[in-house]
Design a protein around this motif. Structure first.
Motif, PDB file in Angstrom:
ATOM      1  N   GLY A  43      -6.291  -5.203 -24.019  1.00  0.00           N
ATOM      2  CA  GLY A  43      -7.392  -6.142 -24.091  1.00  0.00           C
ATOM      3  C   GLY A  43      -7.395  -6.933 -25.387  1.00  0.00           C
ATOM      4  N   LEU A  44      -7.111  -6.272 -26.497  1.00  0.00           N
ATOM      5  CA  LEU A  44      -7.025  -6.969 -27.780  1.00  0.00           C
ATOM      6  C   LEU A  44      -5.885  -7.976 -27.784  1.00  0.00           C
ATOM      7  CD1 LEU A  44      -7.673  -3.945 -30.183  1.00  0.00           C
ATOM      8  CD2 LEU A  44      -9.177  -5.919 -29.844  1.00  0.00           C
ATOM      9  N   ASN A  45      -4.763  -7.612 -27.173  1.00  0.00           N
ATOM     10  CA  ASN A  45      -3.643  -8.555 -27.062  1.00  0.00           C
ATOM     11  C   ASN A  45      -4.037  -9.760 -26.212  1.00  0.00           C
ATOM     12  OD1 ASN A  45      -1.777  -7.150 -28.630  1.00  0.00           O
ATOM     13  ND2 ASN A  45      -0.999  -5.982 -26.900  1.00  0.00           N
ATOM     14  N   SER A  54      -2.544  -4.042 -33.259  1.00  0.00           N
ATOM     15  CA  SER A  54      -1.520  -3.263 -33.951  1.00  0.00           C
ATOM     16  C   SER A  54      -2.136  -2.107 -34.736  1.00  0.00           C
ATOM     17  CB  SER A  54      -0.725  -4.182 -34.884  1.00  0.00           C
ATOM     18  OG  SER A  54       0.214  -3.448 -35.640  1.00  0.00           O
ATOM     19  N   LEU A  55      -3.199  -2.406 -35.491  1.00  0.00           N
ATOM     20  CA  LEU A  55      -3.843  -1.369 -36.298  1.00  0.00           C
ATOM     21  C   LEU A  55      -4.443  -0.280 -35.430  1.00  0.00           C
ATOM     22  CD1 LEU A  55      -5.585  -3.643 -38.955  1.00  0.00           C
ATOM     23  CD2 LEU A  55      -3.620  -2.132 -39.325  1.00  0.00           C
ATOM     24  N   ARG A  56      -5.100  -0.695 -34.339  1.00  0.00           N
ATOM     25  CA  ARG A  56      -5.720   0.294 -33.448  1.00  0.00           C
ATOM     26  C   ARG A  56      -4.661   1.142 -32.756  1.00  0.00           C
ATOM     27  NH1 ARG A  56      -9.321   4.008 -32.655  1.00  0.00           N
ATOM     28  NH2 ARG A  56     -10.207   4.091 -30.546  1.00  0.00           N
ATOM     29  N   GLU A  85       4.079  -5.571 -27.908  1.00  0.00           N
ATOM     30  CA  GLU A  85       3.642  -6.952 -27.678  1.00  0.00           C
ATOM     31  C   GLU A  85       2.924  -7.508 -28.905  1.00  0.00           C
ATOM     32  OE1 GLU A  85       0.665  -9.647 -24.883  1.00  0.00           O
ATOM     33  OE2 GLU A  85       1.003  -7.542 -24.365  1.00  0.00           O
ATOM     34  N   ALA A  86       2.015  -6.712 -29.461  1.00  0.00           N
ATOM     35  CA  ALA A  86       1.276  -7.174 -30.640  1.00  0.00           C
ATOM     36  C   ALA A  86       2.229  -7.481 -31.789  1.00  0.00           C
ATOM     37  CB  ALA A  86       0.254  -6.115 -31.059  1.00  0.00           C
ATOM     38  N   GLN A  87       3.184  -6.606 -32.008  1.00  0.00           N
ATOM     39  CA  GLN A  87       4.136  -6.804 -33.104  1.00  0.00           C
ATOM     40  C   GLN A  87       5.006  -8.035 -32.856  1.00  0.00           C
ATOM     41  OE1 GLN A  87       5.785  -2.875 -32.769  1.00  0.00           O
ATOM     42  NE2 GLN A  87       4.754  -2.146 -34.621  1.00  0.00           N
TER      43      GLN A  87
END
Length: 233
Positions: A43-45, A54-56, A85-87
């Motif tokens: 969801g954040l992505n 990433s942090l979570r 994906e975030a990275q």
């Protein structure tokens, strides 16, 4: 109440609220699959909060590891896939590669071939391929793309994905100088595009453009013209 005392009270109150809102760093092994919802990271992505994702994800992974059961291990794999994906979007391609490689290894180790197994691969393989491409690891990226092709069944619902994958495989072969393999891949993309209706114009023409580019490189100008005109039909 004196002004100085009021400021101190407000500051202490703010710290108390932050202590409630901000979770403490995870302790290794304190979480199981029942405590974690990987869709939180997805969801954040989805809303572009990649640094937060990433942090979570790192926080959740710290609490999940070391896993003592298969469901928790698979949850780690799902979190890693979304972390990849975030990275990637944060331009941390080497880190994205490492996260996705670990996620794929976890999925491959799942003898039960559970729903999580397929979910991990469906999420991590595309981001792994993109991360490898961004690092110039073309041969490795090609292997991942070919694995993606092996996984999908080219049924009606997978035709669009098949067109995109075969087109990408063709471009990677072209980068590597494997012109015969590139031509075969582009023709596969074109064949699937002709079977899939309706598709977006860009999806239909991707294989045509790739094949035309190959023919231009080989100075087969007449064939390139025919292919480009075919794409407009």
């Amino acid at each position: 109440m004196p002004i100085r005392s009021l400021d101190t009270f407000s500051r202490n109150l703010a710290f108390s609220v932050l202590a409630i809102l901000v979770p403490a760093p995870a302790v290794a092994g304190e979480l199981t699959y029942r405590d974690v919802d990987p869709f939180e990271i997805m969801g954040l992505n989805t809303i572009g909060q990649y640094e937060e994702a990433s942090l979570r994800a790192e926080e959740l992974l710290a609490g999940l590891r070391p896993a003592e059961d298969n469901p928790t291990e698979l949850t780690i794999g799902r979190v890693l896939a979304h972390l990849c994906e975030a990275q990637f979007w944060l331009n941390r391609f080497a880190e994205a590669e490492a996260s996705c490689v670990e996620a794929v290894a976890i999925a491959d180790n799942d003898a039960s071939r559970s729903a999580d197994h397929y979910m991990i691969l469906a999420t991590s393989l595309p981001w792994l391929a993109l991360s490898l491409e961004r690092q110039g690891k073309v041969e490795d990226a090609l292997e991942v793309r070919e694995r993606q092709l092996e996984r999908i069944e080219i049924g009606r619902r997978d035709l669009t994905q098949g067109v995109a994958l075969w087109s990408r495989v063709g471009h990677l072969h072209l980068i590597l100088g494997d012109r015969a393999d590139a031509e075969a891949a582009f023709n596969e993309a074109i064949d699937l595009a002709n079977r899939a209706s309706p598709l977006k114009f860009s999806e239909v023409t991707e294989g045509y453009r790739g094949l035309a580019a190959l023919y231009l490189i080989e100075e087969r100008f007449g064939q390139a013209e025919v292919i480009l005109l075919s794409a407009m039909d």
